[in-house]
Scaffold this motif. Structure first.
Motif, PDB file in Angstrom:
ATOM      1  N   THR A  64       0.821  -1.212   0.000  1.00 52.70           N
ATOM      2  CA  THR A  64       0.000   0.000   0.000  1.00 52.70           C
ATOM      3  C   THR A  64       0.854   1.261   0.000  1.00 52.70           C
ATOM      4  O   THR A  64       0.647   2.170  -0.802  1.00 52.70           O
ATOM      5  CB  THR A  64      -0.933   0.010   1.227  1.00 52.70           C
ATOM      6  OG1 THR A  64      -1.832  -1.088   1.132  1.00 52.70           O
ATOM      7  CG2 THR A  64      -1.718   1.315   1.298  1.00 52.70           C
ATOM      8  N   TYR A  65       1.825   1.320   0.870  1.00 55.61           N
ATOM      9  CA  TYR A  65       2.663   2.525   0.945  1.00 55.61           C
ATOM     10  C   TYR A  65       3.569   2.667  -0.256  1.00 55.61           C
ATOM     11  O   TYR A  65       3.865   3.787  -0.689  1.00 55.61           O
ATOM     12  CB  TYR A  65       3.452   2.546   2.256  1.00 55.61           C
ATOM     13  CG  TYR A  65       2.637   3.134   3.370  1.00 55.61           C
ATOM     14  CD1 TYR A  65       2.616   4.506   3.602  1.00 55.61           C
ATOM     15  CD2 TYR A  65       1.810   2.324   4.155  1.00 55.61           C
ATOM     16  CE1 TYR A  65       1.839   5.051   4.602  1.00 55.61           C
ATOM     17  CE2 TYR A  65       1.022   2.867   5.152  1.00 55.61           C
ATOM     18  CZ  TYR A  65       1.038   4.230   5.382  1.00 55.61           C
ATOM     19  OH  TYR A  65       0.255   4.768   6.353  1.00 55.61           O
ATOM     20  N   TYR A  66       4.002   1.558  -0.826  1.00 47.00           N
ATOM     21  CA  TYR A  66       4.849   1.616  -2.004  1.00 47.00           C
ATOM     22  C   TYR A  66       4.055   2.009  -3.261  1.00 47.00           C
ATOM     23  O   TYR A  66       4.653   2.319  -4.289  1.00 47.00           O
ATOM     24  CB  TYR A  66       5.566   0.296  -2.226  1.00 47.00           C
ATOM     25  CG  TYR A  66       6.807   0.122  -1.362  1.00 47.00           C
ATOM     26  CD1 TYR A  66       7.112   0.998  -0.330  1.00 47.00           C
ATOM     27  CD2 TYR A  66       7.677  -0.948  -1.575  1.00 47.00           C
ATOM     28  CE1 TYR A  66       8.242   0.834   0.456  1.00 47.00           C
ATOM     29  CE2 TYR A  66       8.818  -1.130  -0.795  1.00 47.00           C
ATOM     30  CZ  TYR A  66       9.093  -0.225   0.214  1.00 47.00           C
ATOM     31  OH  TYR A  66      10.217  -0.402   0.990  1.00 47.00           O
ATOM     32  N   SER A  67       2.746   2.003  -3.167  1.00 45.58           N
ATOM     33  CA  SER A  67       1.932   2.412  -4.308  1.00 45.58           C
ATOM     34  C   SER A  67       1.619   3.895  -4.288  1.00 45.58           C
ATOM     35  O   SER A  67       1.110   4.446  -5.255  1.00 45.58           O
ATOM     36  CB  SER A  67       0.612   1.624  -4.333  1.00 45.58           C
ATOM     37  OG  SER A  67      -0.237   2.037  -3.280  1.00 45.58           O
ATOM     38  N   LYS A  68       1.914   4.582  -3.158  1.00 45.79           N
ATOM     39  CA  LYS A  68       1.506   5.986  -3.017  1.00 45.79           C
ATOM     40  C   LYS A  68       2.487   6.907  -3.707  1.00 45.79           C
ATOM     41  O   LYS A  68       3.691   6.707  -3.599  1.00 45.79           O
ATOM     42  CB  LYS A  68       1.388   6.350  -1.525  1.00 45.79           C
ATOM     43  CG  LYS A  68       0.216   5.643  -0.850  1.00 45.79           C
ATOM     44  CD  LYS A  68       0.076   6.087   0.598  1.00 45.79           C
ATOM     45  CE  LYS A  68      -1.123   5.408   1.232  1.00 45.79           C
ATOM     46  NZ  LYS A  68      -1.308   5.826   2.640  1.00 45.79           N
TER      47      LYS A  68
END
Length: 335
Positions: A331-335
């Motif tokens: 999730t955080y790597y997609s932001k």
């Protein structure tokens, strides 16, 4: 009217480019563990799937004991991924998935002794270690230039070596820059980075971010964020002092009880699996740092090539693979 449309188009493209550049600039990395085997796209696909855009490739050199000056590296007796040939093959496969690269050569001392304690007992041995370490690092600086690695890390957690021989490190950085033309960092341990004397010569302040953040068995996200406050303040000040971005050259937590108490511990004595503790400590770190403009990103510790066979519900080690925390990373790597 045509002029306004033209200017509007320019604004749109410039704004789009800036947004894209901001996303590219954040390093969403994994620490890709060297193995016996070559890798292929089946091994790269899970890296791409968690939205990682960087991988740290870690060839190894070996030292017999803390006072021994010879580093053995790039030999046929090592695992494939620990050698120059193996590191290059890993990079070639990861590049096919549009993964950028940090080459991060590391030292392993027999019996797992901490590299920060490496210290010679004579001037002759110090000089022998310097010569051996130079050969080791310049070998992989050369590889980094050959493969156009985006970042090269000149060392990992070598506090005593640096404190005892600061002039050697100043000279080594000059020699590395003759060979490699990309970005440079050093991976300082969490309690070492403020003593590292050569940040001005590098591009990133690299920290292996195993800061203690909570003494609770299962800390909440808010517990961990509170534990980060003083550390974060010091890190931010340090970034501004040197006008350099902070890079977490390693970060991560084990899936065990008390995972935020002494996150650097890797011994088997901590064996009680606790996925919630790993989840909360990791999410707190992302919430504290990933939005900061002075923070470049980081490399989660650690990622194994054979994704389907590692991690999982009974695993108490660092890897996020096949655990609830993997979804947080994604999730955080997609932001």
């Amino acid at each position: 009217m045509k002029l306004f449309k033209f200017l509007g188009c320019i604004y749109f493209f410039v704004a789009s480019a800036c947004v894209g550049q901001q996303k590219q600039d954040k390093i969403d990395g994994i620490s890709f563990v060297a193995s016996r085997d070559a890798i292929n796209q089946l091994h790269v696909a899970p890296v791409v799937n968690i939205n990682a855009n960087y991988a740290a490739i870690m060839p190894f050199g070996f030292i017999r004991e803390l006072e021994h000056p010879e580093i053995i590296f790039n030999t046929e007796r090592q695992w494939f991924g620990e050698t120059r040939k193996g590191a290059k093959q890993y990079v070639e496969e990861l590049r096919k998935g549009n993964i950028k690269i940090m080459v991060k050569p590391q030292i392993w001392v027999s019996r797992g002794e901490f590299t920060g304690f490496i210290k010679m007992n004579s001037e002759d041995n110090w000089k022998a270690l310097e010569d051996s370490y130079s050969k080791f690092i310049l070998e992989y600086a050369s590889l980094s230039q050959e493969i156009n690695a985006e970042i090269f890390c000149i060392g990992t957690e070598l506090e005593n070596f640096i404190a005892s021989r600061p002039q050697f490190w100043e000279t080594l950085i000059i020699e590395v820059k003759k060979v490699y033309k990309g970005k440079l960092t050093y991976a300082a341990n969490w309690n070492e980075y403020t003593k590292t004397p050569f940040w001005e010569q590098l591009d990133y302040i690299g920290i292996d971010a195993y800061f203690p953040v909570s003494e609770l068995k299962t800390p909440t996200i808010e517990d961990c964020k509170a534990g980060w406050e003083s550390h974060k303040s010091e890190i931010k000040t340090y970034s501004k002092t040197f006008n350099k971005p902070i890079l977490f050259t390693e970060f991560g937590y084990r899936s065990v009880d008390f995972s935020g108490k002494a996150p650097w511990r890797s011994d088997r004595e901590m064996g009680d699996v606790n996925m919630e503790a790993q989840l909360n400590t990791t999410q707190a770190l992302f919430e504290m740092f990933w939005h900061e403009d002075w923070f470049a990103g980081g490399f989660i510790w650690k990622w194994f090539h054979d994704h389907e066979r590692v991690g999982g519900k009974d695993n108490s080690q660092f890897t996020p693979q096949n655990k609830p925390v993997e979804a947080i990373v994604k999730t955080y790597y997609s932001k």
